[in-house]
Design a protein around this motif. Structure first.
Motif, PDB file in Angstrom:
ATOM      1  N   ASN A  34      -5.936  -8.309  10.363  1.00  0.00           N
ATOM      2  CA  ASN A  34      -5.123  -8.210   9.149  1.00  0.00           C
ATOM      3  C   ASN A  34      -5.477  -7.018   8.267  1.00  0.00           C
ATOM      4  O   ASN A  34      -5.167  -7.010   7.066  1.00  0.00           O
ATOM      5  CB  ASN A  34      -5.223  -9.503   8.325  1.00  0.00           C
ATOM      6  CG  ASN A  34      -4.779 -10.725   9.107  1.00  0.00           C
ATOM      7  OD1 ASN A  34      -3.726 -10.707   9.740  1.00  0.00           O
ATOM      8  ND2 ASN A  34      -5.579 -11.776   9.091  1.00  0.00           N
ATOM      9  N   PRO A  65      -5.065  -3.341   6.663  1.00  0.00           N
ATOM     10  CA  PRO A  65      -3.866  -2.554   6.363  1.00  0.00           C
ATOM     11  C   PRO A  65      -3.701  -1.414   7.361  1.00  0.00           C
ATOM     12  O   PRO A  65      -4.669  -0.920   7.930  1.00  0.00           O
ATOM     13  CB  PRO A  65      -4.134  -2.022   4.947  1.00  0.00           C
ATOM     14  CG  PRO A  65      -5.616  -2.087   4.788  1.00  0.00           C
ATOM     15  CD  PRO A  65      -6.084  -3.246   5.600  1.00  0.00           C
ATOM     16  N   SER A  66      -2.469  -0.979   7.558  1.00  0.00           N
ATOM     17  CA  SER A  66      -2.205   0.154   8.442  1.00  0.00           C
ATOM     18  C   SER A  66      -2.702   1.436   7.773  1.00  0.00           C
ATOM     19  O   SER A  66      -2.470   1.660   6.584  1.00  0.00           O
ATOM     20  CB  SER A  66      -0.709   0.267   8.725  1.00  0.00           C
ATOM     21  OG  SER A  66      -0.245  -0.885   9.403  1.00  0.00           O
ATOM     22  N   ARG A  73      -4.155   8.801   4.876  1.00  0.00           N
ATOM     23  CA  ARG A  73      -4.368   7.678   3.955  1.00  0.00           C
ATOM     24  C   ARG A  73      -5.863   7.469   3.705  1.00  0.00           C
ATOM     25  O   ARG A  73      -6.288   7.194   2.576  1.00  0.00           O
ATOM     26  CB  ARG A  73      -3.734   6.418   4.536  1.00  0.00           C
ATOM     27  CG  ARG A  73      -3.631   5.255   3.569  1.00  0.00           C
ATOM     28  CD  ARG A  73      -2.817   4.129   4.177  1.00  0.00           C
ATOM     29  NE  ARG A  73      -2.727   2.975   3.312  1.00  0.00           N
ATOM     30  CZ  ARG A  73      -1.822   2.816   2.350  1.00  0.00           C
ATOM     31  NH1 ARG A  73      -0.934   3.772   2.135  1.00  0.00           N
ATOM     32  NH2 ARG A  73      -1.791   1.727   1.611  1.00  0.00           N
ATOM     33  N   GLU A  88      -5.831   0.273  -4.838  1.00  0.00           N
ATOM     34  CA  GLU A  88      -5.525  -0.637  -3.741  1.00  0.00           C
ATOM     35  C   GLU A  88      -6.545  -0.450  -2.629  1.00  0.00           C
ATOM     36  O   GLU A  88      -7.083   0.645  -2.433  1.00  0.00           O
ATOM     37  CB  GLU A  88      -4.117  -0.377  -3.201  1.00  0.00           C
ATOM     38  CG  GLU A  88      -3.935   0.995  -2.561  1.00  0.00           C
ATOM     39  CD  GLU A  88      -2.518   1.229  -2.068  1.00  0.00           C
ATOM     40  OE1 GLU A  88      -1.696   0.323  -2.201  1.00  0.00           O
ATOM     41  OE2 GLU A  88      -2.249   2.345  -1.545  1.00  0.00           O
TER      42      GLU A  88
END
Length: 451
Positions: free
Chosen positions: A135, A137-138, A143, A427
């Motif tokens: 789970n 994040p991509s 990024r 985030e």
């Protein structure tokens, strides 16, 4: 035998001074305490700051430094300053210097640094040395490179190298909670299964007892297992309270993944030694290849403005969801029209406090609240834009009716102006593992004489 004294679940949560004195009287080999986690969201990691008040941190750290001197053993803290970044390590080092200066002491301090260069981590991603946890994040290299802070979670290998310097105080950046407690027992030959299991059980201090707020516990490790002993008169360790802690922040109560392998407690036996302490045997450690450490990263995600209105009219309380959804739709449309925005340039939501605000559609309990707080949350690329959309939201929050053909209602703003600027928000980006050829490849160790 190796005795590890754990004063509390985290520095800043306070501890029982009398229980700490009892712990010191047991002649611990090390005092170990956690400094934080990601429990409170990405902002602390993103900004590299502590969530705990400096005054509380200094007061409690001074008490533990005095306890260390009295016990004649090392004092170690992990995940310093909540997030464990280099800036948080330096923050606690500064506090340590102040305390040492005020007392006229001299101590040897080792700093284990966990911060990562985002560009290097991005290259490690491209090289295939980073894999995602469930789970996660991509992400891509760009990024990852946008992260304001990335930390690697140290294990026992790195902590033991810091302890091996002979430091009186070890200030670690981000570490796993269990590693702080497991490190010295492993260094002194206690089987890794018992060391890691005892570390996991005692990571939050007295949370593994009948009185979680009592704080102080001692874990005694030996070749055949470990024993959990609360130091407070008001706390008891029982087989249930001790075994239950394997459920804490862990998806599998029998398996715990840590740097270099995993703990298997499938065959563990929890036995009451007396009315207050518990003996644990049967824990097993399984090595893993290649050696890997977890990465945590956060990046800036825009600016946020929040506002609040209070609903008490029974009709509006009963239909708060429909009211909020209508406001969201109308205000989004107005923001796009008047500010020439697209919907992907901002977000706007209203959370109904007192009406499924925590679980949303997953809420299983029903009830009829008397009052609901409607919290409007606007997130945009700049503070000015978030504030402007917040002002567009203002009249809706104050006067928006349920239907077109009725008098305008007036709700209550609890303060004026109602818009509050939260500043830059963050985030999480990384919930991945980094594969290392050497356990110290992602960490740096420094030693200083302070005072």
């Amino acid at each position: 035998m190796v005795r590890v004294l754990v004063p509390s679940g985290a520095l800043g949560l306070n501890y029982d001074a009398e229980a700490l004195e009892r712990g010191i009287a047991q002649c611990p080999d090390v005092i170990a305490i956690d400094g934080g986690s990601t429990d409170s969201g990405p902002s602390y990691l993103g900004r590299g700051l502590s969530k705990y008040a400096r005054s509380s941190t200094k007061t409690e750290w001074a008490g533990l430094m005095a306890a260390r001197a009295k016990a004649g053993c090392p004092l170690i803290i992990g995940s310093a300053g909540t997030c464990g970044t280099d800036s948080a390590v330096d923050w606690l080092l500064e506090i340590t210097r102040e305390i040492v200066s005020e007392r006229g002491e001299s101590v040897k301090v080792a700093m284990l640094r966990s911060s990562q260069d985002s560009a290097k981590i991005a290259r490690a991603w491209d090289a295939g040395r980073i894999t995602a946890l469930a789970n996660a994040p991509s992400v891509d290299a760009a990024r990852i490179a946008s992260c304001t802070n990335i930390v690697a979670l140290a294990g026992v290998e790195q902590v033991n190298l810091a302890l091996a310097t002979g430091a009186d105080i070890v200030i670690c950046g981000r570490t796993t909670d269990s590693a702080l407690i497991a490190a010295l027992p492993i260094a002194r030959g206690v089987p890794a299964g018992y060391s890691w299991h005892g570390g996991k059980i005692a990571e939050c201090g007295a949370l593994c007892t009948t009185n979680p707020q009592s704080g102080v516990v001692i874990v005694e490790f030996d070749a055949g297992g470990f024993t959990v002993i609360p130091m407070s008169d008001t706390a008891q360790a029982t087989p249930q309270t001790v075994s239950a802690h394997m459920l804490y922040e862990n998806s599998n109560p029998n398996i715990l993944f840590e740097p270099g392998g995993h703990l298997d407690v499938t065959q563990a036996v929890y036995s009451a030694c007396d009315e207050r302490s518990v003996r644990v045997t049967g824990s097993r450690w399984v090595d893993a290849e290649p050696y890997a450490v977890k990465l945590e990263g956060a990046r800036a995600a825009g600016f946020q403005t929040v506002t609040m209105a209070l609903l008490r009219d029974p009709r509006y309380v009963a239909q708060a969801s429909e009211w909020a959804e209508d406001i969201e739709a109308k205000c989004r449309e107005k923001a796009c029209s008047r500010l020439s925005l697209s919907l992907d340039e901002f977000s706007l939501e209203i959370r109904l406090i007192g009406h499924s605000a925590t679980f949303g559609a997953l809420e299983s309990q029903s009830g009829h609240p008397v009052e609901i707080g409607a919290v409007g949350i606007v997130t945009a690329e700049t503070e000015a834009l978030a504030g402007e959309i917040g002002k567009l939201l203002n009249p809706y929050m104050l006067h928006h009716p349920l239907t077109e053909n009725e008098e305008l209602p007036t709700f209550a703003f609890p303060f004026s102006p109602p818009e509050m600027h939260r500043g830059e928000i963050y985030e999480f980006v990384l919930n991945h593992v980094l594969h290392l050829e050497d356990p110290m490849d992602a960490f740096r160790l420094e030693v200083q004489e302070v005072g």
